[in-house]
Enzyme design. Structure first.
Site, short mmCIF file in Angstrom:
data_model
loop_
_atom_site.label_atom_id
_atom_site.label_comp_id
_atom_site.label_asym_id
_atom_site.label_seq_id
_atom_site.Cartn_x
_atom_site.Cartn_y
_atom_site.Cartn_z
N GLY A 75 0.82 -1.21 0.00
CA GLY A 75 0.00 0.00 0.00
C GLY A 75 0.85 1.26 0.00
O GLY A 75 0.62 2.18 -0.80
N ASP A 76 1.83 1.32 0.88
CA ASP A 76 2.74 2.47 0.92
C ASP A 76 3.46 2.63 -0.42
O ASP A 76 3.61 3.74 -0.94
CB ASP A 76 3.78 2.27 2.03
#
Length: 403
Positions: free
Chosen positions: A174-175
């Site tokens: 996600g990051d």
């Protein structure tokens, strides 16, 4: 240690001030630095980015992740919670093209470093803001880590075995996705600035970056009522495309879901009649009989040695391959031929391997000049050389904990 090479990428005329910490913002800074941008990372004095300590494995008490995510960057210590540190940050940003931050919305404004304030003296400034939920909306003020964005964006629900709880991918996807989309937005904003002279905000939310990768999940539900579920190692109705056993116990991937490729696979199996069998002759039919077809292929693969089987599949034009580990990557000739793994000099670790710059550009390729720097390593170069502070001023700032 020899001098670091000079930047070769197309962004080498850009200066970036990187604020924030951990991964989402800093990975965007890494990508820009890979292609030549001068990335000046502001870190808390005496502490630095927590990434300096993070990572599953360490060597000599130091993170093996930090040298990668902080490669090509210059470290300057600056207490952003102190008015004097905020003044130094403003002066640096006034001389920059891009500022990256991933604090909770409102933090920069409380420090007097909001976009409207910063652009007064630098109308071409591009401000990149990476957060869990974005800068607007009811959830914007919430703390938002990558794992939460993965859950909200849909990838957690659809990852893993159907009989188990939702799984994660094993990396901070996600990051990283939010950082990649932030980088795309930054480059688009740079293009706009080149044409108009005007900067703008780039607002990258983790959950939206994940959502952008979820293919047809939304229209499938809205139009047909179909909710994607966890399906383990396969995608529904895409067959054959799975992991199959071999005689030595090694698992290999075979992806032969296209009609012509499936026909080539059946020839190799000695079962060419399967390609014209109505049960398997087209994509829809094969998808409806996925388990049945996987059993047929597995019966064939488990009687063959992995090396021999892969060679036959490659010669026959059927996409196939091993499931690589780090050990496999270091030994693989294709990784070596394309220099997919770079080996960078490091003062403690010696030669430090890491993934090389991607994608490859033919005329202005990116490069890795050095691994992640020591905390405050470039204070004199940046605060002295760029801002013009003399030795006495630098010593005073250090003594008061501002840098």
């Amino acid at each position: 240690m020899p001098a670091a090479p000079t930047p070769t990428g197309p962004l080498r005329d850009l200066r970036v001030i990187e604020m924030g910490q951990l991964l989402a913002g800093p990975f965007c800074g890494q990508l820009l630095g890979d292609f030549g941008a001068e990335v000046i990372k502001l870190e808390a004095p005496g502490v630095g980015d927590p990434m300096r300590q993070w990572g599953r494995e360490q060597s000599q008490g130091k993170s093996l992740w930090w040298p990668v995510v902080a490669r090509n960057k210059k470290s300057v210590t600056c207490d952003l919670r102190d008015p004097e540190g905020q003044r130094l940050a403003r002066e640096l940003i006034a001389r920059a093209d891009i500022v990256i931050e991933n604090f909770r919305p409102g933090t920069m404004e409380r420090w007097g470093l909001g976009y409207e304030q910063l652009r007064e003296g630098n109308p071409g400034l591009i401000m990149v803001r990476v957060t869990g939920y974005g800068q607007t909306g009811p959830y914007a003020p919430r703390a938002g880590y990558g794992s939460i964005g993965e859950a909200m964006g849909g990838i957690r629900y659809t990852t893993g075995d159907p009989d188990s709880a939702p799984a994660r991918t094993g990396i901070s996807i996600g990051d990283s996705l939010a950082a990649v989309f932030a980088t795309i937005g930054t480059l688009a904003a740079v293009h706009h600035k080149d044409r108009t002279g005007q900067g703008q905000l780039v607002d990258s939310a983790i959950y939206e970056a994940v959502l952008a990768m979820m293919e047809s999940l939304l229209p499938e539900y809205a139009i047909t009522g179909y909710q994607r579920e966890r399906t383990g190692s396969v995608l529904p109705n895409v067959s054959p495309s799975n992991v199959y056993p071999t005689a030595g116990g090694e698992m290999i991937l075979i992806a032969a879901n296209q009609d012509s490729v499936f026909a080539r696979l059946t020839e190799l199996m000695g079962r060419p009649e399967l390609a014209s069998d109505p049960r398997y002759s087209n994509h829809t039919a094969r998808g409806a009989r996925m388990d049945e077809l996987d059993d047929l292929i597995a019966d064939w693969t488990r009687g063959a040695d992995a090396d021999d089987l892969l060679e036959r599949l490659h010669r026959g034009g059927v996409p196939a391959g091993r499931i690589f580990t780090a050990r496999d990557m270091f030994a693989d000739p294709h990784f070596a031929a394309r220099e997919a793994i770079a080996r960078i000099a490091h003062p403690e670790f010696g030669e430090l391997p890491m993934a090389n710059v991607v994608p490859k550009l033919s005329a202005t390729p990116g490069n890795i000049r050095h691994a992640g720097p020591e905390l405050g390593q470039h204070n004199s170069e940046i605060l002295g050389g760029l801002l013009g502070l003399d030795t006495e001023q630098l010593t005073k700032l250090a003594a008061t904990g501002i840098i």
